[in-house]
Design an enzyme around this catalytic site. Structure first.
Site, PDB file in Angstrom:
ATOM      1  N   CYS A  20       0.949  -1.250   0.134  1.00 47.20           N
ATOM      2  CA  CYS A  20      -0.094  -0.167  -0.051  1.00 47.20           C
ATOM      3  C   CYS A  20       0.902   1.138  -0.071  1.00 47.20           C
ATOM      4  O   CYS A  20       2.234   0.899  -0.253  1.00 47.20           O
ATOM      5  CB  CYS A  20      -0.951  -0.161   1.136  1.00 47.20           C
ATOM      6  SG  CYS A  20      -0.246   0.137   2.649  1.00 47.20           S
ATOM      7  N   ASP A  22      -8.143   4.010   1.089  1.00 49.55           N
ATOM      8  CA  ASP A  22      -7.291   4.246   2.054  1.00 49.55           C
ATOM      9  C   ASP A  22      -7.879   4.779   3.279  1.00 49.55           C
ATOM     10  O   ASP A  22      -8.485   5.699   3.252  1.00 49.55           O
ATOM     11  CB  ASP A  22      -6.193   5.186   1.643  1.00 49.55           C
ATOM     12  CG  ASP A  22      -5.057   5.499   2.800  1.00 49.55           C
ATOM     13  OD1 ASP A  22      -4.939   5.061   3.978  1.00 49.55           O
ATOM     14  OD2 ASP A  22      -4.013   6.173   2.291  1.00 49.55           O
ATOM     15  N   ARG A  50      -3.484  -0.619   4.986  1.00 49.53           N
ATOM     16  CA  ARG A  50      -3.886  -1.652   4.350  1.00 49.53           C
ATOM     17  C   ARG A  50      -2.970  -2.698   4.320  1.00 49.53           C
ATOM     18  O   ARG A  50      -3.429  -3.945   4.323  1.00 49.53           O
ATOM     19  CB  ARG A  50      -4.358  -1.152   2.983  1.00 49.53           C
ATOM     20  CG  ARG A  50      -5.490  -0.196   3.047  1.00 49.53           C
ATOM     21  CD  ARG A  50      -5.545   0.593   1.601  1.00 49.53           C
ATOM     22  NE  ARG A  50      -4.652   1.580   1.413  1.00 49.53           N
ATOM     23  CZ  ARG A  50      -4.452   2.547   0.414  1.00 49.53           C
ATOM     24  NH1 ARG A  50      -5.536   2.366  -0.483  1.00 49.53           N
ATOM     25  NH2 ARG A  50      -3.247   3.089   0.273  1.00 49.53           N
TER      26      ARG A  50
END
Length: 181
Positions: free
Chosen positions: A13, A135, A19
């Site tokens: 990520c 996100d 994440r």
């Protein structure tokens, strides 16, 4: 061809604190339950250096803990040299996918990069946000819960793909894990 070793997967990520460490923890837990012990190494990284050396975001840890996932993480930045040792690089959104493919030293390395939600049979590429895992960093706990649900939904398909790759490598080489695509 590298020596026999575990199949290696790295989730990527932006900063490696939300994440990707969540994906690493969730998929590793599902993999252990499916009997992948010793066959696959799960890892994560970020496209940038902003949080190198930091642990996962406290909200990510809280959500993982609430759902029974263990987490022990130190953020780091993805390095192009890692492609040589990785079998699969899982991007959490389309921006990461483009960035990672651009970093890949060879077309074969670029082909190792896939979106996580490509493995979710119910994900709709035409929905708002496409196949991106959003996100959650600038939001609240609800965003982290949504990320967890998306990762869990893709886990089964990802594990099926890894199992297929392991089986193909075993059949092609006669030795599990010797050569991979």
């Amino acid at each position: 061809m590298r020596a026999p070793s575990p199949y290696r997967v790295c989730f990527v990520c932006t900063g490696n604190i939300c994440r990707s460490p969540m994906a690493e923890s969730i998929v590793r837990t599902h993999a252990e339950g499916a009997g992948f012990d010793g066959l696959v190494e799960w890892d994560s990284a970020g496209t940038g250096p902003w949080h190198e050396g930091d642990g996962a975001d406290r909200r990510a840890i809280a959500v993982l803990t609430d759902h029974g996932y263990e987490q022990d993480h130190v953020a780091r930045q993805f390095q192009p040299a890692w492609f040589a040792e990785l079998d699969l690089v899982i991007a959490l959104d389309s921006g990461h996918l483009r960035e990672l493919r651009a970093l890949a030293p060879t077309p074969r390395d670029a082909a190792k990069v896939r979106l996580l939600r490509d493995y979710d049979p119910d994900a709709d590429p035409d929905a708002p946000g496409g196949l991106d895992v959003p996100d959650p960093y600038f939001g609240g706990t609800d965003g982290f819960e949504e990320v967890l649900e998306m990762i869990e939904a893709a886990s089964g398909g990802l594990l099926d793909a890894v199992a297929e790759a392991l089986d193909s490598a075993s059949v092609a080489s006669g030795t599990p894990g010797e050569e991979r695509v």
